[in-house]
Design an enzyme around this catalytic site. Structure first.
Site, short mmCIF file in Angstrom:
data_model
loop_
_atom_site.label_atom_id
_atom_site.label_comp_id
_atom_site.label_asym_id
_atom_site.label_seq_id
_atom_site.Cartn_x
_atom_site.Cartn_y
_atom_site.Cartn_z
N ASP A 68 0.82 -1.21 0.00
CA ASP A 68 0.00 0.00 0.00
C ASP A 68 0.86 1.25 0.00
O ASP A 68 2.08 1.20 0.09
CB ASP A 68 -0.94 0.00 1.21
CG ASP A 68 -0.27 -0.45 2.50
OD1 ASP A 68 0.96 -0.28 2.62
OD2 ASP A 68 -0.96 -0.96 3.40
N ASP A 145 -7.84 -2.88 14.42
CA ASP A 145 -9.22 -3.13 13.98
C ASP A 145 -9.30 -4.30 13.00
O ASP A 145 -10.35 -4.54 12.40
CB ASP A 145 -9.82 -1.87 13.35
CG ASP A 145 -9.03 -1.37 12.14
OD1 ASP A 145 -8.04 -2.03 11.75
OD2 ASP A 145 -9.39 -0.31 11.59
N HIS A 147 -7.47 -4.71 10.19
CA HIS A 147 -7.18 -4.45 8.78
C HIS A 147 -5.84 -5.05 8.37
O HIS A 147 -4.93 -5.18 9.19
CB HIS A 147 -7.23 -2.94 8.46
CG HIS A 147 -6.07 -2.15 8.97
ND1 HIS A 147 -6.16 -1.27 10.01
CD2 HIS A 147 -4.79 -2.06 8.53
CE1 HIS A 147 -4.99 -0.68 10.20
NE2 HIS A 147 -4.14 -1.15 9.31
N GLU A 152 -9.65 -1.49 5.31
CA GLU A 152 -10.32 -1.21 6.57
C GLU A 152 -11.54 -2.11 6.75
O GLU A 152 -12.01 -2.72 5.79
CB GLU A 152 -10.75 0.26 6.61
CG GLU A 152 -9.60 1.25 6.45
CD GLU A 152 -8.71 1.38 7.67
OE1 GLU A 152 -8.79 0.51 8.57
OE2 GLU A 152 -7.93 2.34 7.74
#
Length: 270
Positions: A68, A145, A147, A152
């Site tokens: 990314d 979380d 990811h 996400e």
């Protein structure tokens, strides 16, 4: 189910990853590595660099594709993933910079308003990975979380590389790289999709510390859900999750994972 390995510390995890990838490069000199940023992979890259040096392994043909990149940062920004990958992977391992790619390279800091250029970047990146023969080993971190990459919660499990909006929690977590100022953290990114990640032949996810325990619990023992993107690893035929005791603290079947790895034949590797 993914293979779970519980280790004492990041250094032990790094040695497992380093040995795996070093052996791959020996067998396949033009291996394609999937690369992640963040703090979790650092010990793994350091271990691999040491093995490459100690065993004089030729890495001149190794290719790499990063997961990314932030949008809106120039490639020369010290916290761009272009810069980070070159600083933490390309230089220590002695890779050819021309053979290592980051999703935002073709954008070079292009603004979100440049819609046509940004829309074309994701499919072009996936096509480049396919043209290279696919990724052999993809290293992954995991967010608090759940990811992976910048996928996400709520991301499609079939998604390809595309532009995403960063969740507030991710920006809070990453503010430590931007002088603890969330206002400096970009709001958008370009990331390999979960569908792209799942095409890699071997996935290696690293997680350390109590702060990752809930995400690891959901990833390993929860249901497969877009709201814990890392849970998609349960669908992969060769996924390895390497975690320390704190990250493993919420797992119900810790003893089984320890037993399974301890009795795995050495020739199987990871």
């Amino acid at each position: 189910m993914a293979e779970v390995i519980i280790v004492k510390n990041e250094e032990e995890a790094g040695e497992i990853y380093g040995r795996c990838v070093a052996d791959l490069i020996k067998a396949k000199p033009d291996a394609v590595l999937g690369l992640a940023t963040g703090s979790s992979p650092l010990a793994a890259y350091q271990a691999l660099a040491k093995i490459v040096k100690d065993e004089d392994i030729d890495v001149s043909q190794v290719r790499g594709f990063a997961l990314d990149e932030y949008l809106g940062l120039p490639l020369t920004h010290p916290e761009s993933y272009h810069s980070t990958i070159h600083r933490t992977v390309v230089e220590p391992l002695g890779l050819d910079p021309e053979k290592v790619h980051v999703p935002g390279d073709v954008l070079d800091g292009a603004p979100l308003e440049d819609g046509d250029k940004i829309a074309a970047a994701g499919p072009a990146y996936d096509a480049a990975i396919e043209a290279a023969g696919g990724i052999d080993v993809q290293i992954l971190g995991i967010g608090t979380d759940g990811h992976i990459g910048f996928n996400e919660p709520g991301s499609s499990l079939a998604s390809g590389t595309r532009v995403k909006t960063l969740a507030e929690q991710t920006r809070i977590d990453n503010a430590r790289f931007f002088d603890d100022d969330i206002n400096q953290v970009p709001t958008h990114c370009i990331t390999q999709g979960i569908g792209t990640v799942l095409k890699a032949r071997h996935l290696v996810l690293l997680a350390f510390g109590a702060g990752k325990a809930e995400a690891i619990e959901e990833t390993v023992e929860g249901g497969v859900s877009a709201f814990c993107p890392a849970s998609a690893l349960q669908l992969h035929p060769h996924a390895t999750i390497i975690i320390d005791e704190e990250a493993a603290s919420r797992l119900r079947h810790k003893d089984y994972y320890r037993y399974a790895f301890a009795h795995k034949p050495a020739w199987q590797g990871i």
